[in-house]
Design an enzyme around this catalytic site. Sequence first.
Site, PDB file in Angstrom:
ATOM      1  N   ARG A  67       3.257 -19.876  22.533  1.00  0.00           N
ATOM      2  CA  ARG A  67       2.883 -20.105  21.140  1.00  0.00           C
ATOM      3  C   ARG A  67       4.101 -20.044  20.216  1.00  0.00           C
ATOM      4  O   ARG A  67       4.218 -20.836  19.275  1.00  0.00           O
ATOM      5  CB  ARG A  67       1.838 -19.079  20.711  1.00  0.00           C
ATOM      6  CG  ARG A  67       1.265 -19.354  19.324  1.00  0.00           C
ATOM      7  CD  ARG A  67       0.302 -18.273  18.883  1.00  0.00           C
ATOM      8  NE  ARG A  67      -0.355 -18.627  17.636  1.00  0.00           N
ATOM      9  CZ  ARG A  67      -1.016 -17.772  16.870  1.00  0.00           C
ATOM     10  NH1 ARG A  67      -1.128 -16.500  17.249  1.00  0.00           N
ATOM     11  NH2 ARG A  67      -1.585 -18.161  15.744  1.00  0.00           N
ATOM     12  N   HIS A  71       5.175 -22.943  17.590  1.00  0.00           N
ATOM     13  CA  HIS A  71       5.280 -22.706  16.145  1.00  0.00           C
ATOM     14  C   HIS A  71       6.701 -22.941  15.647  1.00  0.00           C
ATOM     15  O   HIS A  71       6.896 -23.303  14.482  1.00  0.00           O
ATOM     16  CB  HIS A  71       4.814 -21.289  15.808  1.00  0.00           C
ATOM     17  CG  HIS A  71       3.330 -21.179  15.677  1.00  0.00           C
ATOM     18  ND1 HIS A  71       2.702 -20.806  14.509  1.00  0.00           N
ATOM     19  CD2 HIS A  71       2.332 -21.406  16.566  1.00  0.00           C
ATOM     20  CE1 HIS A  71       1.391 -20.802  14.674  1.00  0.00           C
ATOM     21  NE2 HIS A  71       1.139 -21.162  15.923  1.00  0.00           N
ATOM     22  N   ASN A  96       1.715 -18.463  10.039  1.00  0.00           N
ATOM     23  CA  ASN A  96       2.227 -17.695  11.178  1.00  0.00           C
ATOM     24  C   ASN A  96       1.656 -16.285  11.257  1.00  0.00           C
ATOM     25  O   ASN A  96       2.122 -15.469  12.068  1.00  0.00           O
ATOM     26  CB  ASN A  96       3.759 -17.631  11.130  1.00  0.00           C
ATOM     27  CG  ASN A  96       4.393 -18.937  11.587  1.00  0.00           C
ATOM     28  OD1 ASN A  96       3.867 -19.623  12.457  1.00  0.00           O
ATOM     29  ND2 ASN A  96       5.516 -19.294  10.985  1.00  0.00           N
ATOM     30  N   PRO A 162      -0.470 -26.953  12.698  1.00  0.00           N
ATOM     31  CA  PRO A 162      -1.913 -27.202  12.741  1.00  0.00           C
ATOM     32  C   PRO A 162      -2.691 -25.903  12.544  1.00  0.00           C
ATOM     33  O   PRO A 162      -2.199 -24.813  12.862  1.00  0.00           O
ATOM     34  CB  PRO A 162      -2.141 -27.779  14.139  1.00  0.00           C
ATOM     35  CG  PRO A 162      -0.975 -27.303  14.949  1.00  0.00           C
ATOM     36  CD  PRO A 162       0.175 -27.179  14.002  1.00  0.00           C
ATOM     37  N   HIS A 192      -4.417 -23.221  25.289  1.00  0.00           N
ATOM     38  CA  HIS A 192      -5.422 -22.216  24.930  1.00  0.00           C
ATOM     39  C   HIS A 192      -6.240 -21.773  26.145  1.00  0.00           C
ATOM     40  O   HIS A 192      -7.210 -21.034  25.995  1.00  0.00           O
ATOM     41  CB  HIS A 192      -6.343 -22.758  23.839  1.00  0.00           C
ATOM     42  CG  HIS A 192      -5.694 -22.810  22.491  1.00  0.00           C
ATOM     43  ND1 HIS A 192      -6.354 -23.225  21.352  1.00  0.00           N
ATOM     44  CD2 HIS A 192      -4.440 -22.492  22.092  1.00  0.00           C
ATOM     45  CE1 HIS A 192      -5.527 -23.168  20.320  1.00  0.00           C
ATOM     46  NE2 HIS A 192      -4.361 -22.726  20.742  1.00  0.00           N
TER      47      HIS A 192
END
Length: 318
Positions: A67, A71, A96, A162, A192
């Site tokens: 992740r 990001h 974040n 997103p 995910h």
Amino acid sequence: MAYHKSNYGAILVPILILLVALNYMPCKAQLSTTFYDATCPNALSTIRSSVSAAVSSNRRNAALLIRLHFHDCFVQGCDASILLDGAGSEKDAFENNGVQGYGLIDNIKADVESVCRGVVSCADILAVAARDASLEVGGPSWSVRLGRRDSPSPGQSTSDLPRGSMDLSQLIANFGRKNLSPREMVALSGSHTIGQARCITFRARIYNNASNIDATFASNLRSNCPENGSDGNLEPLDLVTPNTFDNNYFLNLRDRRGLLTSDQVLFNGDSTDSIVNEYIDNPSTFESDFAAAMVSMSEIDTLTGTSGLIRNLCTTSG
């Protein structure tokens, strides 16, 4: 063919101007899988060992590392800008909130610095650590081209990230701005299959009584995510195999058990349903697509050559 002496100046002056311009142009190097072979031959094995230790201590760390890389790349490119502390830090941005794993990267960087100081960028560490994290939980591997450099400053805006509340058209547009296709978007969403989400990110979905959520699934989630409070309570993004990289995430979507709105819209009677079905029927296709999409994502707007810098500490550009 002969040239008159008077024409020499007209010919040579533009050439000299071009050579001078080229001499002052910043070097735009290409990423390469062999980038550190001569300067830090133990870089990749050191990162792999550090990631292995981190995931062995807590399997959730694999999701945190993947992740973090995502990001980072979606804001200003894959330049480790997300790791910087201080005023205007991306860490403090609303988008974040809940992102973790910064300390993991600090530890990996320290290990790499111990074998070759000031050589390996934090941006490359993020990219390699994401790949190695996937491997640690049974996911695919891929070749990481190296040579990224670090940004000296954080991104000015995190609005390109997103959000879990996005519908399909918003997601397609969002990923499209990074030159990622709808198929790559679905494949990357498959990350995910591991990790957890906070109550605040899925509360609206489990209380809106929509037709695209399994009633029992929603009811069970409400016990840990009340309508008010407990925003930070966690639930697995894949309730079946939350710590193993597999295609169960897509099976959950077919059963209307996607945790986030942005998960379930991938299988909701629209254009990406066929991709989800393909990944359900062919797990190996999902894994190969995920690997390819991670390569594409990891090379968004990279700094190379003489652009950017190599940080000694990932948290500061000083």
